[in-house]
Design an enzyme around this catalytic site. Structure first.
Site, PDB file in Angstrom:
ATOM      1  N   ASN A  31     -52.158 -33.317 -24.224  1.00 54.55           N
ATOM      2  CA  ASN A  31     -51.813 -32.031 -24.846  1.00 54.55           C
ATOM      3  C   ASN A  31     -53.038 -31.132 -24.696  1.00 54.55           C
ATOM      4  O   ASN A  31     -54.033 -31.335 -25.380  1.00 54.55           O
ATOM      5  CB  ASN A  31     -51.470 -32.237 -26.331  1.00 54.55           C
ATOM      6  CG  ASN A  31     -51.339 -30.920 -27.071  1.00 54.55           C
ATOM      7  OD1 ASN A  31     -51.093 -29.866 -26.460  1.00 54.55           O
ATOM      8  ND2 ASN A  31     -51.507 -30.954 -28.390  1.00 54.55           N
ATOM      9  N   TRP A  32     -52.934 -30.181 -23.796  1.00 57.66           N
ATOM     10  CA  TRP A  32     -54.087 -29.310 -23.545  1.00 57.66           C
ATOM     11  C   TRP A  32     -54.263 -28.224 -24.600  1.00 57.66           C
ATOM     12  O   TRP A  32     -55.209 -27.453 -24.529  1.00 57.66           O
ATOM     13  CB  TRP A  32     -53.954 -28.654 -22.163  1.00 57.66           C
ATOM     14  CG  TRP A  32     -54.312 -29.550 -21.030  1.00 57.66           C
ATOM     15  CD1 TRP A  32     -54.751 -30.840 -21.108  1.00 57.66           C
ATOM     16  CD2 TRP A  32     -54.282 -29.227 -19.632  1.00 57.66           C
ATOM     17  NE1 TRP A  32     -54.997 -31.340 -19.853  1.00 57.66           N
ATOM     18  CE2 TRP A  32     -54.713 -30.362 -18.930  1.00 57.66           C
ATOM     19  CE3 TRP A  32     -53.917 -28.085 -18.908  1.00 57.66           C
ATOM     20  CZ2 TRP A  32     -54.805 -30.389 -17.535  1.00 57.66           C
ATOM     21  CZ3 TRP A  32     -53.996 -28.110 -17.526  1.00 57.66           C
ATOM     22  CH2 TRP A  32     -54.441 -29.251 -16.847  1.00 57.66           C
ATOM     23  N   LYS A  33     -53.316 -28.125 -25.526  1.00 56.10           N
ATOM     24  CA  LYS A  33     -53.369 -27.062 -26.546  1.00 56.10           C
ATOM     25  C   LYS A  33     -53.566 -25.715 -25.847  1.00 56.10           C
ATOM     26  O   LYS A  33     -52.991 -25.479 -24.793  1.00 56.10           O
ATOM     27  CB  LYS A  33     -54.469 -27.347 -27.569  1.00 56.10           C
ATOM     28  CG  LYS A  33     -54.426 -28.769 -28.119  1.00 56.10           C
ATOM     29  CD  LYS A  33     -55.411 -28.999 -29.221  1.00 56.10           C
ATOM     30  CE  LYS A  33     -55.489 -30.466 -29.553  1.00 56.10           C
ATOM     31  NZ  LYS A  33     -55.300 -30.739 -30.958  1.00 56.10           N
TER      32      LYS A  33
ATOM     33  N   HIS B 136     -45.498 -30.136 -33.366  1.00 57.04           N
ATOM     34  CA  HIS B 136     -46.908 -30.530 -33.449  1.00 57.04           C
ATOM     35  C   HIS B 136     -47.487 -29.997 -34.765  1.00 57.04           C
ATOM     36  O   HIS B 136     -47.116 -28.912 -35.218  1.00 57.04           O
ATOM     37  CB  HIS B 136     -47.682 -29.958 -32.242  1.00 57.04           C
ATOM     38  CG  HIS B 136     -49.057 -30.517 -32.134  1.00 57.04           C
ATOM     39  ND1 HIS B 136     -50.099 -30.048 -32.906  1.00 57.04           N
ATOM     40  CD2 HIS B 136     -49.568 -31.524 -31.372  1.00 57.04           C
ATOM     41  CE1 HIS B 136     -51.191 -30.746 -32.608  1.00 57.04           C
ATOM     42  NE2 HIS B 136     -50.890 -31.649 -31.687  1.00 57.04           N
TER      43      HIS B 136
ATOM     44  N   GLU C  26     -50.127 -28.577 -35.486  1.00 56.30           N
ATOM     45  CA  GLU C  26     -50.743 -27.234 -35.422  1.00 56.30           C
ATOM     46  C   GLU C  26     -49.660 -26.158 -35.475  1.00 56.30           C
ATOM     47  O   GLU C  26     -49.883 -25.072 -36.016  1.00 56.30           O
ATOM     48  CB  GLU C  26     -51.610 -27.126 -34.152  1.00 56.30           C
ATOM     49  CG  GLU C  26     -52.893 -27.944 -34.310  1.00 56.30           C
ATOM     50  CD  GLU C  26     -53.494 -28.450 -33.010  1.00 56.30           C
ATOM     51  OE1 GLU C  26     -53.120 -27.964 -31.932  1.00 56.30           O
ATOM     52  OE2 GLU C  26     -54.354 -29.354 -33.081  1.00 56.30           O
TER      53      GLU C  26
ATOM     54  N   GLU D 125     -48.653 -38.816 -35.457  1.00 57.51           N
ATOM     55  CA  GLU D 125     -49.964 -38.172 -35.414  1.00 57.51           C
ATOM     56  C   GLU D 125     -50.451 -37.866 -36.833  1.00 57.51           C
ATOM     57  O   GLU D 125     -50.110 -36.795 -37.393  1.00 57.51           O
ATOM     58  CB  GLU D 125     -49.884 -36.870 -34.626  1.00 57.51           C
ATOM     59  CG  GLU D 125     -49.516 -37.057 -33.175  1.00 57.51           C
ATOM     60  CD  GLU D 125     -50.128 -35.946 -32.327  1.00 57.51           C
ATOM     61  OE1 GLU D 125     -50.931 -36.259 -31.443  1.00 57.51           O
ATOM     62  OE2 GLU D 125     -49.816 -34.771 -32.567  1.00 57.51           O
TER      63      GLU D 125
ATOM     64  N   GLY E  76     -58.152 -34.236 -33.651  1.00 57.58           N
ATOM     65  CA  GLY E  76     -59.313 -33.402 -33.331  1.00 57.58           C
ATOM     66  C   GLY E  76     -60.515 -33.640 -34.221  1.00 57.58           C
ATOM     67  O   GLY E  76     -61.445 -32.847 -34.251  1.00 57.58           O
TER      68      GLY E  76
ATOM     69  N   SER F 223     -57.279 -38.423 -31.952  1.00 58.87           N
ATOM     70  CA  SER F 223     -58.589 -38.867 -31.482  1.00 58.87           C
ATOM     71  C   SER F 223     -58.535 -40.124 -30.611  1.00 58.87           C
ATOM     72  O   SER F 223     -59.404 -40.995 -30.703  1.00 58.87           O
ATOM     73  CB  SER F 223     -59.555 -39.059 -32.664  1.00 58.87           C
ATOM     74  OG  SER F 223     -59.744 -37.830 -33.349  1.00 58.87           O
TER      75      SER F 223
ATOM     76  N   GLY G  16     -55.155 -35.166 -27.179  1.00 58.59           N
ATOM     77  CA  GLY G  16     -55.603 -33.777 -27.123  1.00 58.59           C
ATOM     78  C   GLY G  16     -56.911 -33.650 -26.370  1.00 58.59           C
ATOM     79  O   GLY G  16     -56.959 -33.628 -25.139  1.00 58.59           O
ATOM     80  N   GLY G  17     -58.007 -33.604 -27.124  1.00 56.38           N
ATOM     81  CA  GLY G  17     -59.331 -33.342 -26.549  1.00 56.38           C
ATOM     82  C   GLY G  17     -59.666 -34.184 -25.324  1.00 56.38           C
ATOM     83  O   GLY G  17     -60.184 -33.664 -24.322  1.00 56.38           O
TER      84      GLY G  17
HETATM   85  C1  PEP Z   1     -53.129 -33.662 -30.318  1.00 57.05           C
HETATM   86  O1  PEP Z   1     -53.439 -32.524 -29.983  1.00 57.05           O
HETATM   87  O2  PEP Z   1     -51.944 -33.972 -30.433  1.00 57.05           O
HETATM   88  C2  PEP Z   1     -54.197 -34.632 -30.572  1.00 57.05           C
HETATM   89  C3  PEP Z   1     -53.855 -35.847 -30.905  1.00 57.05           C
HETATM   90  O3  PEP Z   1     -55.488 -34.185 -30.442  1.00 57.05           O
HETATM   91  P1  PEP Z   1     -56.815 -35.107 -30.369  1.00 57.05           P
HETATM   92  O4  PEP Z   1     -56.534 -36.209 -29.376  1.00 57.05           O
HETATM   93  O5  PEP Z   1     -57.891 -34.194 -29.908  1.00 57.05           O
HETATM   94  O6  PEP Z   1     -57.045 -35.669 -31.735  1.00 57.05           O
END
Ligand code: PEP
Length: 241
Positions: free
Chosen positions: A9-11, A96, A98, A165, A171, A204, A225-226
């Site tokens: 997930n590049w956000k 999601h 966010e 999640e 994050g 994470s 994500g990251g």
């Molecule tokens: C996400 O954006 O769904 C996510 C899990 O981010 P991260 O891996 O950075 O925690």
């Protein structure tokens, strides 16, 4: 037989130029990736065509990060499922945290988006999870069961991925213990009519912890994500042992 799905997930990261650079580094790392797993990149709308064009013939599938429930209309700033499938998009994240936290997404709108995605042939990734406060209050199970109850009304469980999640792990670098993620994912599965729905863990996930997470029996993949922003780290995750 449950499928493994590893999704990035590049956000709101990466211009078109940056996404093309990412692919140059990432695609060669997939040569020995076992065939038992789907690899997906959920990217900003402007990057979708770049990925679609460059991933043609590769095993990576393109995903979007949201979809509207109407097929068209006066919904400024939204995008329809038909607009996504037209350019080769196969997956879409829905609900999601966010989107729920900053953009007023509710379980009802999540449900409408899921159904519209499926009607157009997209595979939705439904994101569920509790906040730190809800966990501390002992409400984790209730919160997730409610998200599933409303979110999954009239949703086809034969074309669905769920991502557990925990919001406090997204994050933050603070990963949920893999046994605990396994436990919650088992509970999510107990609420489903189709036991083969792949259920991912997200929060994470990194090269350092992916093997341990993926060794858990209930966990069928990761939403990342990251660590999906760098070709080397996402490659290591996709190629987990
Ligand atoms: C996400 O954006 O769904 C996510 C899990 O981010 P991260 O891996 O950075 O925690």
């Amino acid at each position: 037989m449950r499928k493994i799905v590893i999704a990035g997930n590049w956000k709101m990261y990466k211009t078109q130029e940056e996404s093309a650079e990412f692919l140059n580094g990432f695609l060669p790392t997939l040569e020995d990736t076992p065939s038992d797993r789907d690899v997906v990149l959920c990217v900003p709308y402007t990057d979708l065509t770049v990925l679609s064009q460059n991933l043609h013939g590769s095993r990576v599938m393109v995903g979007a990060q949201n979809v509207h429930w109407a097929s068209e209309g006066a919904f400024t700033g939204e995008i329809s499922a038909k607009m996504l499938t037209e350019i080769g998009v196969r997956y879409v994240t829905v609900g999601h945290s966010e989107r729920r936290q900053y953009f007023g997404e509710t379980d009802d709108t999540v449900n409408q988006r899921l159904r519209a995605a499926q009607e157009a042939g997209l595979t939705p990734i439904l994101c569920v999870g509790e906040s730190k406060q809800e966990r501390d209050d002992g409400d984790t199970e209730n919160v997730i069961f409610e998200q599933l109850k409303i979110g999954l009304e009239e949703v086809d469980q034969n074309n669905l991925v769920i991502a557990y999640e925990p919001i406090w792990a997204i994050g933050t670098g603070d990963t949920c213990a893999s046994e605990e993620a396994n436990r919650v994912i088992g509970l999510i599965r107990s609420k489903l009519t189709n036991q083969d729905v792949p259920i991912q863990y997200g929060g994470s996930v990194k090269p350092e912890n992916v093997d341990e997470i993926m060794a858990q029996p209930e966990i069928d993949g990761a939403l990342v994500g990251g660590a999906s922003l760098k070709p080397e780290s996402f490659a290591r995750i996709v190629n987990f042992n």
